[in-house]
Design a protein around this motif. Structure first.
Motif, PDB file in Angstrom:
ATOM      1  N   CYS A   1      57.698 -11.213  -6.127  1.00  0.00           N
ATOM      2  CA  CYS A   1      58.284 -10.312  -5.996  1.00  0.00           C
ATOM      3  C   CYS A   1      59.518 -10.529  -4.927  1.00  0.00           C
ATOM      4  N   PRO A   2      60.737 -10.685  -5.367  1.00  0.00           N
ATOM      5  CA  PRO A   2      62.081 -11.159  -4.535  1.00  0.00           C
ATOM      6  C   PRO A   2      62.031 -10.381  -3.030  1.00  0.00           C
ATOM      7  N   ARG A   3      61.904  -9.113  -3.127  1.00  0.00           N
ATOM      8  CA  ARG A   3      61.759  -8.333  -1.661  1.00  0.00           C
ATOM      9  C   ARG A   3      60.591  -8.751  -0.749  1.00  0.00           C
ATOM     10  N   PHE A   4      59.649  -8.999  -1.417  1.00  0.00           N
ATOM     11  CA  PHE A   4      58.206  -9.556  -0.631  1.00  0.00           C
ATOM     12  C   PHE A   4      58.738 -11.009   0.004  1.00  0.00           C
ATOM     13  N   LEU A   5      59.493 -11.863  -0.944  1.00  0.00           N
ATOM     14  CA  LEU A   5      59.886 -13.002  -0.606  1.00  0.00           C
ATOM     15  C   LEU A   5      60.686 -13.242   0.639  1.00  0.00           C
ATOM     16  N   TYR A   6      61.548 -12.143   0.623  1.00  0.00           N
ATOM     17  CA  TYR A   6      62.584 -11.973   1.645  1.00  0.00           C
ATOM     18  C   TYR A   6      61.921 -11.730   3.010  1.00  0.00           C
ATOM     19  N   TYR A   7      61.044 -10.752   3.065  1.00  0.00           N
ATOM     20  CA  TYR A   7      60.344 -10.548   4.155  1.00  0.00           C
ATOM     21  C   TYR A   7      59.304 -11.584   4.822  1.00  0.00           C
ATOM     22  N   TRP A   8      58.959 -12.473   3.887  1.00  0.00           N
ATOM     23  CA  TRP A   8      58.042 -13.341   4.127  1.00  0.00           C
ATOM     24  C   TRP A   8      59.037 -14.542   4.757  1.00  0.00           C
TER      25      TRP A   8
ATOM     26  N   ILE B   1      53.683  -3.969  -0.475  1.00  0.00           N
ATOM     27  CA  ILE B   1      54.124  -4.437   0.764  1.00  0.00           C
ATOM     28  C   ILE B   1      55.499  -4.319   0.962  1.00  0.00           C
ATOM     29  N   ALA B   2      56.509  -4.737  -0.075  1.00  0.00           N
ATOM     30  CA  ALA B   2      57.950  -4.609  -0.150  1.00  0.00           C
ATOM     31  C   ALA B   2      58.173  -3.337   0.343  1.00  0.00           C
ATOM     32  N   ASP B   3      57.730  -2.198  -0.306  1.00  0.00           N
ATOM     33  CA  ASP B   3      58.016  -0.815  -0.447  1.00  0.00           C
ATOM     34  C   ASP B   3      57.915  -0.405   0.760  1.00  0.00           C
ATOM     35  N   TYR B   4      56.495  -0.859   1.644  1.00  0.00           N
ATOM     36  CA  TYR B   4      56.189  -0.191   2.820  1.00  0.00           C
ATOM     37  C   TYR B   4      57.086  -0.791   4.010  1.00  0.00           C
ATOM     38  N   LEU B   5      57.419  -1.915   3.994  1.00  0.00           N
ATOM     39  CA  LEU B   5      58.515  -2.728   4.747  1.00  0.00           C
ATOM     40  C   LEU B   5      59.811  -2.166   4.727  1.00  0.00           C
TER      41      LEU B   5
ATOM     42  N   GLU C   1      63.257   2.599   9.231  1.00  0.00           N
ATOM     43  CA  GLU C   1      63.018   3.308  10.417  1.00  0.00           C
ATOM     44  C   GLU C   1      63.349   2.836  11.851  1.00  0.00           C
ATOM     45  N   ILE C   2      62.621   1.571  11.928  1.00  0.00           N
ATOM     46  CA  ILE C   2      62.808   0.897  13.103  1.00  0.00           C
ATOM     47  C   ILE C   2      64.227   0.373  13.323  1.00  0.00           C
ATOM     48  N   ASP C   3      64.920  -0.017  12.522  1.00  0.00           N
ATOM     49  CA  ASP C   3      66.566  -0.275  12.501  1.00  0.00           C
ATOM     50  C   ASP C   3      67.170   0.869  12.890  1.00  0.00           C
ATOM     51  N   ALA C   4      66.895   1.994  12.488  1.00  0.00           N
ATOM     52  CA  ALA C   4      67.503   3.206  12.792  1.00  0.00           C
ATOM     53  C   ALA C   4      67.278   3.540  14.372  1.00  0.00           C
ATOM     54  N   PHE C   5      66.100   3.329  14.648  1.00  0.00           N
ATOM     55  CA  PHE C   5      65.602   3.506  16.249  1.00  0.00           C
ATOM     56  C   PHE C   5      66.498   2.660  17.069  1.00  0.00           C
ATOM     57  N   ILE C   6      66.506   1.370  16.759  1.00  0.00           N
ATOM     58  CA  ILE C   6      67.119   0.453  17.437  1.00  0.00           C
ATOM     59  C   ILE C   6      68.800   0.740  17.570  1.00  0.00           C
ATOM     60  N   ALA C   7      69.360   1.003  16.611  1.00  0.00           N
ATOM     61  CA  ALA C   7      70.453   1.680  16.513  1.00  0.00           C
ATOM     62  C   ALA C   7      71.028   2.637  17.360  1.00  0.00           C
TER      63      ALA C   7
ATOM     64  N   GLU D   1      60.814  -7.044  18.688  1.00  0.00           N
ATOM     65  CA  GLU D   1      59.503  -7.948  18.598  1.00  0.00           C
ATOM     66  C   GLU D   1      58.451  -7.245  17.814  1.00  0.00           C
ATOM     67  N   ARG D   2      58.437  -5.904  17.826  1.00  0.00           N
ATOM     68  CA  ARG D   2      57.243  -5.267  17.122  1.00  0.00           C
ATOM     69  C   ARG D   2      57.714  -5.130  15.556  1.00  0.00           C
ATOM     70  N   ARG D   3      59.239  -5.137  15.235  1.00  0.00           N
ATOM     71  CA  ARG D   3      59.619  -5.212  14.105  1.00  0.00           C
ATOM     72  C   ARG D   3      59.094  -6.599  13.140  1.00  0.00           C
ATOM     73  N   ALA D   4      59.213  -7.578  13.897  1.00  0.00           N
ATOM     74  CA  ALA D   4      59.068  -9.034  13.424  1.00  0.00           C
ATOM     75  C   ALA D   4      57.599  -8.940  13.384  1.00  0.00           C
ATOM     76  N   ALA D   5      56.665  -8.549  14.256  1.00  0.00           N
ATOM     77  CA  ALA D   5      55.163  -8.604  14.190  1.00  0.00           C
ATOM     78  C   ALA D   5      54.577  -7.703  13.180  1.00  0.00           C
ATOM     79  N   LEU D   6      55.260  -6.713  12.972  1.00  0.00           N
ATOM     80  CA  LEU D   6      54.850  -5.835  11.659  1.00  0.00           C
ATOM     81  C   LEU D   6      55.033  -6.636  10.251  1.00  0.00           C
ATOM     82  N   ILE D   7      56.371  -7.157  10.105  1.00  0.00           N
ATOM     83  CA  ILE D   7      56.307  -8.014   8.844  1.00  0.00           C
ATOM     84  C   ILE D   7      55.465  -9.003   8.839  1.00  0.00           C
ATOM     85  N   THR D   8      55.369  -9.779   9.751  1.00  0.00           N
ATOM     86  CA  THR D   8      54.256 -10.912   9.522  1.00  0.00           C
ATOM     87  C   THR D   8      52.903 -10.323   9.209  1.00  0.00           C
ATOM     88  N   ALA D   9      52.379  -9.351  10.089  1.00  0.00           N
ATOM     89  CA  ALA D   9      51.213  -8.535   9.397  1.00  0.00           C
ATOM     90  C   ALA D   9      51.168  -8.282   8.260  1.00  0.00           C
ATOM     91  N   ALA D  10      52.016  -7.682   7.518  1.00  0.00           N
ATOM     92  CA  ALA D  10      52.048  -7.224   6.435  1.00  0.00           C
ATOM     93  C   ALA D  10      52.075  -8.161   5.351  1.00  0.00           C
TER      94      ALA D  10
END
Length: 403
Positions: free
Chosen positions: A96-103, A142-146, A152-158, A368-377
């Motif tokens: 799935c291309p979106r999964f590939l991007y997060y990976w 996984i892609a939908d979840y991420l 949500e995280i990006d909005a919080f950082i903004a 850092e938590r955003r990156a860790a979440l992606i890795t975990a997923a």
């Protein structure tokens, strides 16, 4: 070649990037560029031009080939990409291309990149990167979840960034509260006789003197290392001498607050004004902050001189004359009162710095938590098909606990 020794979740399998995509080279866009919207042209920073042709039509992950190699991009539809990037053609039956991007965002690009001056990446090296491949259905989940959680995280950082900027704007308000009244309530130009312009030139001492500059954000600082866009004049003999405690004012940007007190001896541009206070009656720190206060800056803008229509405010190369500046009605209190104002301002700056550091730490933690979440997923460390606590909630809790 990197090995992946992590355990494989049930239903997943080991693979390498070359197994699930084929790489294609980008191309120069000069012959296809158009001014009006057409097909997007992507570089490492995203879309920056339009083209009348396209290289690929579909979802793809773009990788840097040369220069900026650590910022993969996800794109869809017809597009063109520059010749310093690769685009991928995913195998629809495997990835799935979106999964590939997060990976791809967690690929250790530093491990592969070659060349120190201009990092580069080869298709062969990228293709060898190991990944763990879940079924397509799971990849999409996984892609939908991420998609949701990272948004949500990006909005919080903004929001954190906006709050940080707002706190700094509050510092401007505090400066005006502390120093602005001395400009607003005055009817006599009390700076006259207490501050004067120095026109001492460097002469033969220029070669051994430190070069100083003045900026809106940092005040007066050593120029330090010179870059291509910071031309160093060949002849510095006509530069102005600056002594510790002098006020340096950028006459073209004074209306923006480009003024400060020098903590160093040195020389500065002849285009700048060097002001010297009679310290028996005027503290340099008080005077500089008075000149930077919004109400005094307003008076400066009314006195700008330059090429253009001053009445309409359309002045090019605007400059403020020191003679006009010291004629601005200003009240200068006793030295004791000046010192209290300077001390109060220093306390406000310390508080603002602490607040900024807190915001910076919170933003860093969230990233850092955003990156860790992606890795975990994408490695199956968390099961996104089960109910998960919103990642932002965990980040907010971690920030509160770190205070």
């Amino acid at each position: 070649m990197r090995n992946n020794n992590a355990s494989v979740p049930e239903g997943w399998r080991r693979a390498r990037l070359r197994d699930v995509v084929s790489f294609r080279n980008g191309a120069a866009y000069d012959d296809v560029e158009v001014d009006e919207p057409g097909y997007p042209v992507y570089g490492s920073g995203g879309q920056f031009r339009w083209a009348d042709s396209w290289l690929y039509d579909g979802a793809s992950v773009l990788f840097g080939r040369k220069g900026t190699v650590d910022r993969p991009l996800y794109v869809e539809g017809r597009f063109w990409t520059v010749d310093t990037m690769y685009f991928t053609v995913p195998r629809a039956d495997l990835i799935c291309p979106r999964f590939l991007y997060y990976w791809a965002t967690r690929v250790p690009f530093d491990y592969y990149s070659t060349g120190s001056a201009l990092p580069s990446m080869t298709q062969s090296d990228l293709g060898q990167e190991p990944l763990m491949l879940p079924p397509l259905t799971t990849q999409r989940q996984i892609a939908d979840y991420l998609d949701h959680e990272t948004a949500e995280i990006d909005a919080f950082i903004a929001d954190l960034g906006i709050a940080r900027a707002f706190s700094q704007e509050g510092l401007v308000v505090q400066r005006d509260r502390i120093f602005g009244d001395y400009a607003a309530a005055a009817s006599v130009a009390e700076l006259r006789g207490k501050i004067s312009e120095s026109d001492e030139r460097a002469g033969a001492t220029a070669s051994s003197a430190d070069l100083l500059t003045v900026s809106i954000a940092s005040g007066v600082t050593p120029r330090g290392e010179w870059t291509a866009d910071q031309h160093r004049a060949d002849d510095l003999t006509k530069y102005k001498v600056v002594r510790v405690g002098d006020i340096v004012l950028n006459r073209m940007r004074a209306f923006q607050g480009a003024v400060g007190v020098s903590r160093n001896n040195g020389i500065t541009s002849p285009d700048y004004a060097v002001l010297r206070c009679d310290r028996r009656t005027l503290l340099p720190e008080f005077a500089a902050n008075l000149l930077k206060s919004p109400r005094f800056v307003y008076e400066i803008t009314r006195r700008l001189r330059g090429i253009g229509n001053e009445e309409s405010g359309q002045v090019r190369t605007p400059r403020v004359a020191v003679a006009d500046l010291i004629r601005i009605p200003t009240k200068v209190p006793e030295l004791e009162v000046q010192q209290r104002a300077v001390d109060q301002w220093a306390a406000e700056q310390r508080l603002a710095s602490e607040v900024s550091r807190d915001f910076d730490a919170a933003i860093t933690l969230a990233k850092e938590r955003r990156a860790a979440l992606i890795t975990a997923a994408v490695t199956g460390q968390i099961d996104v098909t089960t109910t998960q606590k919103p990642a932002v909630d965990g980040i907010q809790t971690a920030i509160e606990e770190s205070r």
